[in-house]
Enzyme design. Structure first.
Site, short mmCIF file in Angstrom:
data_model
loop_
_atom_site.label_atom_id
_atom_site.label_comp_id
_atom_site.label_asym_id
_atom_site.label_seq_id
_atom_site.Cartn_x
_atom_site.Cartn_y
_atom_site.Cartn_z
N ALA A 56 103.82 8.77 39.30
CA ALA A 56 103.03 9.62 40.10
C ALA A 56 103.28 10.91 39.51
O ALA A 56 104.35 11.39 38.83
CB ALA A 56 103.67 9.68 41.50
N ASN A 106 104.18 13.86 40.38
CA ASN A 106 105.46 14.30 40.74
C ASN A 106 106.90 13.87 40.28
O ASN A 106 107.79 14.35 40.46
CB ASN A 106 105.57 14.67 42.21
CG ASN A 106 105.71 13.35 43.07
OD1 ASN A 106 105.42 12.33 42.64
ND2 ASN A 106 106.34 13.45 44.02
N LYS A 107 106.71 12.87 39.35
CA LYS A 107 107.90 12.14 38.91
C LYS A 107 108.14 12.50 37.33
O LYS A 107 107.60 13.49 36.78
CB LYS A 107 107.47 10.49 38.79
CG LYS A 107 107.41 9.95 40.21
CD LYS A 107 108.59 10.24 41.21
CE LYS A 107 108.30 9.45 42.49
NZ LYS A 107 109.04 9.81 43.56
N ILE A 108 109.41 12.38 36.84
CA ILE A 108 109.78 12.59 35.80
C ILE A 108 108.49 12.24 34.48
O ILE A 108 108.42 13.08 33.69
CB ILE A 108 111.17 12.03 35.29
CG1 ILE A 108 112.41 12.34 36.29
CG2 ILE A 108 111.63 12.17 33.96
CD1 ILE A 108 113.50 11.91 36.24
#
Length: 166
Positions: A137, A139-141
């Protein structure tokens, strides 16, 4: 591949990665899966979705990862897997988790969405258990332009099963 697993299966979301990992291992009604209570909703939700019972084990307050000293007292005859959630780029104590899972013959599904690239003894998360699950997603790393997820494994049979059922 990045985490050096032999197989990687692309799925729609990180939530789907956890769901299909459990389905690939045949986890379902009447089974139990151990995880932590401080993870994002999909970790527990997917356990419930396959019909298994969620067994929460508290965290170690120094690392916020699963407290390995509490795992064994929460294992029952119905326990099929442990989902350690690697948080804040810090892998869970996979050495101890692997010792426990080998003793009780249960599987490890890593929730590695918040530790992409982290290593333990030179091995990257996603390649420390039976299956590794990642959310991509935005917003992930390691973020995609929208939702996406991957499952990593060194078991070609399970990878092929997941490809068919997902």
């Amino acid at each position: 591949m990045f985490c050096e697993a032999s197989d990687c299966v692309g799925v729609a979301t990180g939530c789907d990665a956890l769901l299909w990992a459990m389905e690939g291992l045949g986890i379902g009604k009447g089974d139990e899966v151990i995880t932590v209570p401080n993870s994002d909703l999909p970790t527990a939700m997917t356990i419930s979705h396959v019909g298994a019972k969620i067994v929460f084990v508290d965290v170690d307050y120094d690392t916020y990862n699963i407290n390995t000293s509490l795992i064994e007292k929460n294992i029952s005859k119905s326990t099929k897997a442990i989902i350690p959630v690697h948080l804040f780029g810090l892998p869970a104590d996979m050495t101890e988790i692997k010792r426990i899972t080998k003793k009780y013959k249960i599987k490890i599904i890593e929730d590695a969405a918040l530790a992409t690239g982290a290593e333990l003894n030179g091995v990257k998360v996603g390649n420390l258990g039976n299956l590794g699950c990642f959310s991509l997603a935005p917003n992930k790393i390691l973020g995609a332009y929208g939702d996406a997820g991957v499952i990593t494994t060194n078991n070609r049979l399970i990878a092929n099963k997941i490809k068919v059922i997902s």
